[in-house]
Structures are given as C-alpha cells and as structure tokens.
Design a protein around this motif. Structure first.
Motif, PDB file in Angstrom:
ATOM      1  N   SER A   1       0.851  -1.198   0.000  1.00  0.00           N
ATOM      2  CA  SER A   1       0.000   0.000   0.000  1.00  0.00           C
ATOM      3  C   SER A   1       0.881   1.241   0.000  1.00  0.00           C
ATOM      4  O   SER A   1       2.043   1.210   0.429  1.00  0.00           O
ATOM      5  CB  SER A   1      -0.916   0.001   1.230  1.00  0.00           C
ATOM      6  OG  SER A   1      -0.167   0.150   2.421  1.00  0.00           O
ATOM      7  N   ASP A   2       0.291   2.333  -0.471  1.00  0.00           N
ATOM      8  CA  ASP A   2       0.979   3.613  -0.373  1.00  0.00           C
ATOM      9  C   ASP A   2       0.534   4.292   0.921  1.00  0.00           C
ATOM     10  O   ASP A   2       0.011   3.640   1.826  1.00  0.00           O
ATOM     11  CB  ASP A   2       0.694   4.473  -1.602  1.00  0.00           C
ATOM     12  CG  ASP A   2      -0.803   4.735  -1.794  1.00  0.00           C
ATOM     13  OD1 ASP A   2      -1.591   4.219  -0.970  1.00  0.00           O
ATOM     14  OD2 ASP A   2      -1.170   5.445  -2.742  1.00  0.00           O
ATOM     15  N   GLY A   3       0.725   5.559   1.049  1.00  0.00           N
ATOM     16  CA  GLY A   3       0.298   6.274   2.250  1.00  0.00           C
ATOM     17  C   GLY A   3       1.459   6.566   3.178  1.00  0.00           C
ATOM     18  O   GLY A   3       2.634   6.566   2.786  1.00  0.00           O
ATOM     19  N   GLU A   4       1.127   6.784   4.431  1.00  0.00           N
ATOM     20  CA  GLU A   4       2.113   7.210   5.405  1.00  0.00           C
ATOM     21  C   GLU A   4       2.892   6.062   6.039  1.00  0.00           C
ATOM     22  O   GLU A   4       3.834   6.290   6.790  1.00  0.00           O
ATOM     23  CB  GLU A   4       1.420   8.010   6.525  1.00  0.00           C
ATOM     24  CG  GLU A   4       0.766   9.294   6.056  1.00  0.00           C
ATOM     25  CD  GLU A   4       1.785  10.265   5.468  1.00  0.00           C
ATOM     26  OE1 GLU A   4       2.938  10.269   5.950  1.00  0.00           O
ATOM     27  OE2 GLU A   4       1.434  11.005   4.531  1.00  0.00           O
ATOM     28  N   GLY A   5       2.490   4.829   5.801  1.00  0.00           N
ATOM     29  CA  GLY A   5       3.186   3.701   6.402  1.00  0.00           C
ATOM     30  C   GLY A   5       2.621   3.358   7.767  1.00  0.00           C
ATOM     31  O   GLY A   5       1.571   3.859   8.187  1.00  0.00           O
ATOM     32  N   LEU A   6       3.328   2.490   8.482  1.00  0.00           N
ATOM     33  CA  LEU A   6       2.858   2.011   9.777  1.00  0.00           C
ATOM     34  C   LEU A   6       3.279   2.955  10.893  1.00  0.00           C
ATOM     35  O   LEU A   6       4.399   3.473  10.909  1.00  0.00           O
ATOM     36  CB  LEU A   6       3.419   0.618  10.070  1.00  0.00           C
ATOM     37  CG  LEU A   6       3.014  -0.507   9.125  1.00  0.00           C
ATOM     38  CD1 LEU A   6       3.706  -1.800   9.535  1.00  0.00           C
ATOM     39  CD2 LEU A   6       1.514  -0.698   9.106  1.00  0.00           C
ATOM     40  N   SER A   7       2.366   3.103  11.834  1.00  0.00           N
ATOM     41  CA  SER A   7       2.696   3.864  13.033  1.00  0.00           C
ATOM     42  C   SER A   7       3.407   2.956  14.027  1.00  0.00           C
ATOM     43  O   SER A   7       3.484   1.732  13.847  1.00  0.00           O
ATOM     44  CB  SER A   7       1.419   4.434  13.656  1.00  0.00           C
ATOM     45  OG  SER A   7       0.575   3.362  14.092  1.00  0.00           O
ATOM     46  N   ALA A   8       3.919   3.547  15.089  1.00  0.00           N
ATOM     47  CA  ALA A   8       4.612   2.758  16.111  1.00  0.00           C
ATOM     48  C   ALA A   8       3.670   1.763  16.761  1.00  0.00           C
ATOM     49  O   ALA A   8       4.037   0.622  17.065  1.00  0.00           O
ATOM     50  CB  ALA A   8       5.218   3.698  17.155  1.00  0.00           C
ATOM     51  N   ARG A   9       2.426   2.167  16.981  1.00  0.00           N
ATOM     52  CA  ARG A   9       1.437   1.268  17.584  1.00  0.00           C
ATOM     53  C   ARG A   9       1.143   0.094  16.662  1.00  0.00           C
ATOM     54  O   ARG A   9       1.038  -1.054  17.108  1.00  0.00           O
ATOM     55  CB  ARG A   9       0.155   2.057  17.880  1.00  0.00           C
ATOM     56  CG  ARG A   9      -1.023   1.196  18.353  1.00  0.00           C
ATOM     57  CD  ARG A   9      -0.692   0.478  19.627  1.00  0.00           C
ATOM     58  NE  ARG A   9      -1.815  -0.344  20.079  1.00  0.00           N
ATOM     59  CZ  ARG A   9      -1.741  -1.241  21.054  1.00  0.00           C
ATOM     60  NH1 ARG A   9      -0.591  -1.422  21.695  1.00  0.00           N
ATOM     61  NH2 ARG A   9      -2.803  -1.938  21.407  1.00  0.00           N
ATOM     62  N   GLN A  10       1.034   0.365  15.368  1.00  0.00           N
ATOM     63  CA  GLN A  10       0.763  -0.716  14.419  1.00  0.00           C
ATOM     64  C   GLN A  10       1.908  -1.718  14.373  1.00  0.00           C
ATOM     65  O   GLN A  10       1.695  -2.920  14.240  1.00  0.00           O
ATOM     66  CB  GLN A  10       0.507  -0.129  13.020  1.00  0.00           C
ATOM     67  CG  GLN A  10      -0.837   0.571  12.892  1.00  0.00           C
ATOM     68  CD  GLN A  10      -1.026   1.223  11.548  1.00  0.00           C
ATOM     69  OE1 GLN A  10      -0.141   1.943  11.061  1.00  0.00           O
ATOM     70  NE2 GLN A  10      -2.170   0.992  10.937  1.00  0.00           N
ATOM     71  N   ARG A  11       3.141  -1.243  14.505  1.00  0.00           N
ATOM     72  CA  ARG A  11       4.277  -2.160  14.531  1.00  0.00           C
ATOM     73  C   ARG A  11       4.192  -3.074  15.755  1.00  0.00           C
ATOM     74  O   ARG A  11       4.476  -4.267  15.686  1.00  0.00           O
ATOM     75  CB  ARG A  11       5.584  -1.371  14.551  1.00  0.00           C
ATOM     76  CG  ARG A  11       5.877  -0.608  13.267  1.00  0.00           C
ATOM     77  CD  ARG A  11       7.178   0.180  13.394  1.00  0.00           C
ATOM     78  NE  ARG A  11       7.451   0.969  12.218  1.00  0.00           N
ATOM     79  CZ  ARG A  11       8.085   0.517  11.125  1.00  0.00           C
ATOM     80  NH1 ARG A  11       8.512  -0.734  11.107  1.00  0.00           N
ATOM     81  NH2 ARG A  11       8.302   1.295  10.091  1.00  0.00           N
ATOM     82  N   GLN A  12       3.796  -2.495  16.897  1.00  0.00           N
ATOM     83  CA  GLN A  12       3.639  -3.309  18.093  1.00  0.00           C
ATOM     84  C   GLN A  12       2.532  -4.340  17.916  1.00  0.00           C
ATOM     85  O   GLN A  12       2.652  -5.484  18.357  1.00  0.00           O
ATOM     86  CB  GLN A  12       3.332  -2.407  19.296  1.00  0.00           C
ATOM     87  CG  GLN A  12       4.478  -1.488  19.698  1.00  0.00           C
ATOM     88  CD  GLN A  12       4.086  -0.564  20.838  1.00  0.00           C
ATOM     89  OE1 GLN A  12       2.932  -0.535  21.277  1.00  0.00           O
ATOM     90  NE2 GLN A  12       5.061   0.223  21.314  1.00  0.00           N
ATOM     91  N   LEU A  13       1.456  -3.934  17.278  1.00  0.00           N
ATOM     92  CA  LEU A  13       0.334  -4.854  17.074  1.00  0.00           C
ATOM     93  C   LEU A  13       0.724  -6.023  16.175  1.00  0.00           C
ATOM     94  O   LEU A  13       0.243  -7.151  16.359  1.00  0.00           O
ATOM     95  CB  LEU A  13      -0.864  -4.102  16.482  1.00  0.00           C
ATOM     96  CG  LEU A  13      -1.517  -3.064  17.400  1.00  0.00           C
ATOM     97  CD1 LEU A  13      -2.599  -2.302  16.662  1.00  0.00           C
ATOM     98  CD2 LEU A  13      -2.098  -3.737  18.636  1.00  0.00           C
ATOM     99  N   PHE A  14       1.574  -5.769  15.182  1.00  0.00           N
ATOM    100  CA  PHE A  14       2.008  -6.851  14.298  1.00  0.00           C
ATOM    101  C   PHE A  14       2.810  -7.904  15.063  1.00  0.00           C
ATOM    102  O   PHE A  14       2.819  -9.070  14.700  1.00  0.00           O
ATOM    103  CB  PHE A  14       2.854  -6.293  13.146  1.00  0.00           C
ATOM    104  CG  PHE A  14       2.070  -6.088  11.879  1.00  0.00           C
ATOM    105  CD1 PHE A  14       1.569  -7.175  11.169  1.00  0.00           C
ATOM    106  CD2 PHE A  14       1.829  -4.816  11.398  1.00  0.00           C
ATOM    107  CE1 PHE A  14       0.853  -6.981  10.005  1.00  0.00           C
ATOM    108  CE2 PHE A  14       1.121  -4.632  10.228  1.00  0.00           C
ATOM    109  CZ  PHE A  14       0.622  -5.710   9.531  1.00  0.00           C
ATOM    110  N   ASP A  15       3.496  -7.485  16.117  1.00  0.00           N
ATOM    111  CA  ASP A  15       4.333  -8.406  16.887  1.00  0.00           C
ATOM    112  C   ASP A  15       3.646  -8.915  18.143  1.00  0.00           C
ATOM    113  O   ASP A  15       4.293  -9.537  18.994  1.00  0.00           O
ATOM    114  CB  ASP A  15       5.647  -7.713  17.267  1.00  0.00           C
ATOM    115  CG  ASP A  15       6.461  -7.322  16.044  1.00  0.00           C
ATOM    116  OD1 ASP A  15       6.361  -8.040  15.036  1.00  0.00           O
ATOM    117  OD2 ASP A  15       7.184  -6.310  16.109  1.00  0.00           O
TER     118      ASP A  15
END
Length: 728
Positions: free
Chosen positions: A417-431
């Motif tokens: 996807s394009d856009g602003e990318g992942l936020s810090a919270r989203q990175r935590q959620l992925f892990d």
C-alpha cells in the motif's frame, strides 16, 4: 571310504605275503631247473670234447682239458672225472675238498648207467654220462655197449644264488610296501577329513544350540557323513522356521505393545493439549464475549457496515480458535477461493475510494492445496483490514502466489500500500503474542496473530514513512497437487501500466500457449491485425478517447473474445460507452479462465426481440435481417413482449415506445426489475426523440435510441449492440 581303506589293509598284507612266498618258491624252482639244465648242457658238451682224447688214449691231454673246462665253466664245479667201467679214474680234476675216494663212491652209486643221469647227493649235483671211445660223435642218452665203455662224472655244488630269487621278492616287497604306505596315507587323509567334517558338524551343532538361524552345512562332506548333513540341514531349517515364527510373533506383540504405549502417550498428550486448548479457548472466549459486549455498548458510534464488520471479525476469531487445524483436509483451488471474496474486497475499497489490484500466480490455478477455506479467507481479510488502517492510503495491491517445488510448497501473501506507512502502535500490534491484551477494535491483529501461530507463518513487514508499507506472509504447506488444465491457445494482453503488464503477462504465460502484450492502443490494433487472438484482455485506461476505443473494440470483437476491466473510479463511464463489454468484477484468474473456457459466441446465436405494433415495420425488419446471423423474434404488444421474455432469454431487445396496451417505457421498467434482464441491452425504437425524452428512456433502463424508419446505418447500430452484448 575310511572303512574301505581299513578293510583293504589286511587283505593286502596277506596278498603281499603270499606273493613273496610264491615269488621265492617259483624263482628257487626255476633256479634249480636252470642249474640242472646247465649241468646237462655242460655234460653233453664235455662228452663231445673228450671223445677224441679217448680215441687217442691220451689221458694226459684229457686231464688238462677237463681242468680247463672246470676253470672256464660258470658252474660251481667240484670235480670232473673220466672213469672206466671198472671205476678206475683215467683223468680227473677236482676241488681241494673233493677226494678221489668220494669220486669213486659217487661212481659206484651210479653203476649200470646206460644214459645220462643227474641226481642230488647231499649238497652236490652229480651227473654221470656214459662215453664210448668208438663213437666219434656220441649223443646224450645213447646206449653204450660194455666193450670200450667209459663214464664222465661231473660233481657240481648245489648252490643257488640268493640274488636270483631275492631280487624279485625285494621288488614285490617294495611294491607291496608302497601300496601299504599309500593305503596308510589315504587312511590318514580320510581320517583327517573325517575329523575336519566332524568338527564342522560339531561347530554347526553348537551354533544351532546357541540359537543361531540359518546355520546350514553347505560344505561337501565325506560320503559317510552325508546322511548327518542332510539330517542337520533339515533340523536347521525347521529350527530357523520355528525361530522366525517366534520372532515374528514376538515382534508383532512388541509392536502392538509399542503401538499401545504410543497410543497411550498420544492420548495423554492429546488430552493435555485439549485441556490446554480448552483453557485457552475459555480464556479467549471470555475475551471475545467481552469485546462483543463492548461493541454492543458502543454501537451507536459506528455505522451499520462498520458495526457488522466488527461483529463478524469477533465471530471469525472465535471460530478460528475452535478449529483443530487451519490447513484441514479439504483440497481447494486458490483462484476459486479468492474469486468468491473479490466482491466483498471490492466493496471495502470502493467505499473508501481506494484503488485495488489483485495479482495471482499461475500455480494458483494449476494446483490444489490442503487449506481450510474459512481460515484462508480470514487471513487475507484480516491482512487487508489491517492495511486499511494505514493513513492516506489510495492504492492497495494484493499478491497471492503459490510456489511449488519438488518436495514442499509455500503460499506467499503480500499486501503493498501507499500512504504514510505504519505507526509505532501498528508495529507493536504486528508483533503481539497475547491477543487478550489487544483492544476490541484491534481484532484484525488478533486474527493475524492466531493464524500466524497456528500456521507457523513467517512474517515480514516493511514500512517507510511517507512511502507506504509492505506486509508479506509465507505459509509452509504440504506438497501441492497439480490439476489438469486445458491451456488457452492465444491471449492478447493490454495494460497501460507497464509494471502491471509484465506481472500479469508472467502469470498468464504458464496458462496459455502464446501471450502477446502491449501498453498502447496502436500496438493493440497492430497485434490484433497480425494474427487472430482467441482472447483479448484489456485493462482500460482513464476514459479519454471513448469513441476511438469503441471503434477499436468493434473491430476486435469480430474475431476475438474480449474481456475489459476498468478501475472503480471510471467503470461507470466505460460501461455507458461500451455496455456490458466491461466486466463489473475485478480481474482474477478464476473469472477469466471461466469466461475464456467457454466457446466464443458467434453472432448467429444472438437472439433479438423486436416489439412494434406496425406490421409494415416488422416485415421490413425481417427483410433487412434475413441474411444476418441473428435469431429474430417478433412481438406487436407490450404484454406479449413480457410473456416472451419470461419464456426465453433474449440478448437484445428493440422496443417500440408507442404500443397498443402499455408503452415501451413501462415494459423496459418491468424488464429491468427482472433478474434476467437487468443488464440486457434495450434499445428504444421511436420516430422522434427529444432530449428530455431520451433522458426518460435512459432513466427507464434503455441503453440507446434507434430512430424510425429503419435504414442500413441504423441496422448496423443494432448489429453492433448484438455483438457487444454477446462478447460481454
């Protein structure tokens, strides 16, 4: 054989002894005869020799001659004497141990001899031969008269040479000894062989006693031991068969015991696992119920679609937690599963005005995998929903690629996807590992975490601020099974986006014998003119040159089957321009293969319904279309047309506006309300059509207006709609 040699020894000793006795006796007897014959021959020769001396009465010379004869003779002569009939010694020669008296005694013992006489006296052979002086050539055993009679007396020592009979005996003895030695050696060799064979049998018996299998005696034994060998081999075979049977029974029992133990362990482990899963499920169930309660409490803050999505996601999570295995045993084709969900995905992205692209590998269509379709759909949906959470997203690309190797397979799912990318919270959620710590609105991450854990998925997430993000999941799978697909003959592919063009071409190249691709309209027309293509796939560009595309597609539709796809922001414009030639759903391999597998529809199968109350117009239309490949049906009233549409499925309807019962606008509205005629081209057939009337026709569901009277150019307009509709 050993007994044979033993039995041969004694007879051979007896035979050799008899041979020695016989040889000695026979050679002694032969020596006696030979000596007697020699004495007789000597006496006869001497008789002839002394006759002249007797005739001359030369006794002195006679004595010398007798001495000489005694000396040169090979016989052991003791004495030679010539005596008168009265016993007087006329001439003699004798050994030292022989006296004249003994000579006379021997003569006196042989008086009145008329012929040659030989006898043994003690150790002497005494021969007496009568000799007459009157006979010049006397013969042995010839009678002699008493007048002038003489006697030749020869005394020979009776002595036999030991060499005469000892040498043959020695030869016989040596031969017999050699034979005896040979017998002894043979006997010793046989005894040695027997000992070796007995040792071998004893060794094999010990092996058999110790439980060794297949200890047969394959060596060549002595004939005396052959029965033992046969008996031993039979016993060994029986013992081996018995032992093997016992071992098999023991192995079978051990295997059953081991299986029982393993089953018991597995049952115990499974029980523990189920208990653990039950405890986890109870924990997760409480978490999901709590989330559902929170959703229901705050439902007023969500739109109906969002609320339904949240509830559906919570129920999906519950169902995933209850699955035994996300892979399952069901075999599925990836393209078919993905195609079923495309409408839902498209709805999500269209609602947020996001462009959505799908790319699939050829293996998705040519292989089947073991995968629970519910789990697969949940995984893809959760990954897409997570991506939709990103900020300023305008474009999302989903790639689903099945990789098949010789021994293993893997499923690669990536979302870019394009856009602003992942936020810090989203990175935590992925892990996140513990889903109970997630907020109830973050259920999509919980679904991903559960499936990643259950499927042992390798996760890769890349994100750059302002440049979007890429999420990739690699799922290990059992070996995929190929399925038989009939390859498409030729495909012409058009896409103005060159990157997309290359990627789509690579997927289609494994499904068709020939794929030609281009990225501009001129190249499309050129390739279509060079060689006829069975299928033409066109990803329509922004709608700028609509009329040019209409003309181009009209040419291409004559020889090929056309599949057109447009983005959500331009699909309405393209559908108005090209009709149902434009596909309403997203491009997927499943939908394309299904459409391409069907035979290209020829204009001869086009069914045209013409509705007009003017019989002259109907007759004229029949004349114009009689040579055209169209199946024509006529109707003169609105109700008749509706009844025909219920009985048959028409491809194009030419509808008069002014009808005797109900007008054409009402007929069009009723047809559009039917499921079978929502997308069928309906052409208004009228003598006049003002601008507001055309708008009314379009609002009623009509696609175009054909003005009366019908002419050749207007007939071509009808035929064009027939062709475009069949290609769609």
């Amino acid at each position: 054989m050993l007994n044979f040699y033993r039995q041969l020894t004694l007879p051979w000793l007896v035979a050799v002894s008899l041979m020695l006795v016989f040889t000695a006796t026979w050679y002694q007897y032969e020596a006696k005869l030979q000596q007697r014959a020699q004495v007789q021959q000597f006496s006869a020769a001497l008789q002839l020799a002394v006759a002249p001396y007797l005739a001359a009465r030369n006794y002195q010379a006679l004595g010398n001659h007798l001495g000489h004869a005694s000396a040169v003779s090979s016989l052991p002569i003791q004495a030679i004497a010539l005596l008168s009939s009265s016993g007087t010694i006329l001439a003699a020669t004798q050994a030292d141990n022989v006296s004249e008296q003994s000579i006379q005694q021997q003569y006196l013992a042989s008086q009145n001899v008329t012929s040659y006489q030989l006898q043994k006296v003690d150790h002497l052979l005494v021969s007496v031969q009568p000799v007459s002086a009157l006979q010049l050539t006397p013969t042995v055993n010839m009678p002699i008269d008493n007048s002038g009679q003489f006697y030749l007396l020869i005394m020979v020592e009776y002595k036999l040479a030991f060499a005469v009979w000892l040498l043959p005996m020695l030869v016989v003895f040596i031969f017999g000894s050699i034979v005896l030695i040979w017998i002894r050696n043979a006997l010793a060799q046989q005894q040695l062989l027997q000992q070796v064979d007995i040792s071998l049998v004893a060794h094999k018996l010990r092996q058999l006693q110790q439980g060794q299998l297949n200890c047969r005696i394959d060596e060549q034994l002595m004939p005396d031991l052959e029965p033992i060998k046969q008996s031993f081999n039979a016993l060994s075979e029986q013992y081996s068969a018995h032992q093997i049977s016992l071992q098999q029974q023991i192995s079978h029992q051990e295997s059953k015991l081991e299986t029982s133990q393993l089953s018991l362990v597995e049952t115990s482990n499974h029980t523990k696992k189920l208990q653990q899963q039950q405890a986890e499920y109870q924990h997760y169930l409480a978490y999901c119920i709590k989330n559902l309660q929170l959703v229901c409490q705050q439902k007023s803050g969500f739109e109906a679609a969002e609320l339904a999505q949240l509830v559906s996601s919570q129920l999906t999570l519950l169902k995933l937690l209850a699955l035994d295995s996300p892979l399952g045993t069901e075999k599925l084709q990836l393209t078919a599963v993905v195609a079923e969900q495309l409408v839902e995905y498209q709805t999500w992205f269209n609602a947020k005005h996001i462009k959505f692209y799908l790319f699939e590998a050829a293996a998705n269509a040519s292989h089947t995998i073991n995968f629970n379709p519910f789990a697969l759909n949940a995984l893809i949906a959760a990954l897409l929903q997570v991506t939709l959470r990103n900020v300023a997203v305008t474009e999302i690309t989903l790639r689903i690629e099945l990789e098949v190797n010789d021994t293993v397979s893997s499923l690669n799912i990536s979302v870019v996807s394009d856009g602003e990318g992942l936020s810090a919270r989203q990175r935590q959620l992925f892990d996140a590992d513990d889903i109970t710590r997630l907020h109830w609105q973050e259920v999509d991450y919980a679904i991903l975490a559960v499936l990643i854990k259950q499927l042992h998925i390798t996760k890769q997430v890349y994100s750059l601020e302002g440049l979007g993000c890429t999420s990739k999941l690699v799922i290990p799978l059992p070996l995929a099974e190929p399925i038989s697909l009939k390859p498409l003959s030729s495909i012409l592919l058009f896409d103005a986006d060159t990157e997309h063009l290359q990627e789509r071409k690579q997927a289609l190249a494994d499904l068709a014998t020939q794929v030609t691709y281009c990225s501009d309209l001129a190249c499309l027309e050129f390739n279509a003119e060079q060689a006829s293509k069975d299928n033409i796939i066109i990803f329509l560009p922004p709608p700028v040159t609509l009329s040019l595309w209409q003309q181009t597609l009209e040419k291409l539709a004559k020889n090929s089957k056309i599949h057109c796809y447009a983005s959500f922001d331009s699909i309405e414009v393209w559908q108005q321009a090209l009709g149902h030639l434009v596909q309403t759903e997203l491009f997927s391999l499943q939908s394309f293969l299904s459409n391409a597998a069907s035979d290209t529809i020829s204009p001869s199968s086009t069914k045209l319904l013409v509705v007009d109350d003017n019989q002259t117009n109907l007759a004229f239309i029949q004349v114009l279309l009689k040579d055209k490949p169209i199946e024509l049906t006529l109707a003169s009233a609105g109700q008749e047309a509706l009844a025909l549409c219920q009985q048959h499925q028409f491809d194009v309807i030419l509808l008069d506006i002014q009808l005797p019962d109900i007008n054409g606008i009402e007929v069009a509205k009723q047809l559009r309300a039917s499921d079978n005629y929502q997308h069928i081209p309906i052409l208004a057939f009228t003598a006049h059509a003002l601008q507001h009337e055309k708008a009314e026709f379009i609002a009623a569901g009509m696609n175009d207006v054909i003005l009366k009277p019908l002419q050749a150019d207007k007939l071509q307009q009808i035929l064009q709609w027939c062709t475009l509709n069949k290609l769609a």
